[in-house]
Design an enzyme around this catalytic site. Sequence first.
Site, PDB file in Angstrom:
ATOM      1  N   TRP A 152      -2.600  37.190 -45.961  1.00 19.21           N
ATOM      2  CA  TRP A 152      -2.589  38.253 -46.967  1.00 19.21           C
ATOM      3  C   TRP A 152      -1.167  38.737 -47.219  1.00 19.21           C
ATOM      4  O   TRP A 152      -0.830  39.160 -48.322  1.00 19.21           O
ATOM      5  CB  TRP A 152      -3.489  39.410 -46.532  1.00 19.21           C
ATOM      6  N   TYR A 170       0.520  48.706 -47.233  1.00 20.21           N
ATOM      7  CA  TYR A 170      -0.750  48.427 -47.908  1.00 20.21           C
ATOM      8  C   TYR A 170      -1.907  49.063 -47.151  1.00 20.21           C
ATOM      9  O   TYR A 170      -2.789  49.694 -47.751  1.00 20.21           O
ATOM     10  CB  TYR A 170      -0.926  46.910 -48.003  1.00 20.21           C
ATOM     11  N   GLU A 219      -7.735  37.938 -53.884  1.00 21.50           N
ATOM     12  CA  GLU A 219      -8.487  37.460 -52.715  1.00 21.50           C
ATOM     13  C   GLU A 219      -8.708  35.952 -52.815  1.00 21.50           C
ATOM     14  O   GLU A 219      -8.645  35.236 -51.811  1.00 21.50           O
ATOM     15  CB  GLU A 219      -9.833  38.186 -52.593  1.00 21.50           C
TER      16      GLU A 219
END
Length: 202
Positions: free
Chosen positions: A61, A31, A53
């Site tokens: 995350w 990512y 988010e």
Amino acid sequence: MRESAEGEAVVGEDGLGRCVWAVSHPLNQQYHDAEWGLPVRGEQALFERISLEAFQSGLSWLTILAKRPAFRTAFDAFDPEAVAAYTDGDVARLMADAGIVRNRAKIEAARGNARAVLELRRHGGLDRLIWSHKPCRTPVPRTVSEVPTQTVESKALAAELRSYGFRFVGPTTSYALMEAIGMVDTHLVGCHRRGISGEHDA
């Protein structure tokens, strides 16, 4: 992996420096190297980023990245019109989906935020609103401790989003969004992705 000073970019076996968080897991590195910090434009893409988010709040995350394919399937690829039309039955369906984060408040917020996205079309659109808060300057962090968690601009972005009815968009979440979509560049000095967005001088 080469040793680096505490909090500084870490040089991997491939000779490339990366942000510290990127070297903790292969999904994070993929990512980081391919997406994080590149400019993201367009209503649907930005709605997806806001939604993910929001779901990340209180979680890692990495958890969201691992579940992102399931999120995209469950939420109709984050098409705002589709999500805005979700019924309470859809909320129940999502609460039963083990592939995503099953948090009722966040699921209902995603539905409400989709409706806010549609309302924003009458006021210039989501893309215009978000990118109007791009700062003139970006941080130049050498270590993790020098990366802000919120700024004047992220507070303003959060306030404007909330004024249109968005939820789970506080100043810290808004700053994480700004980092992810390339509005600010918080790749560490020494990271090979520093300056990749083209939005600010490296």
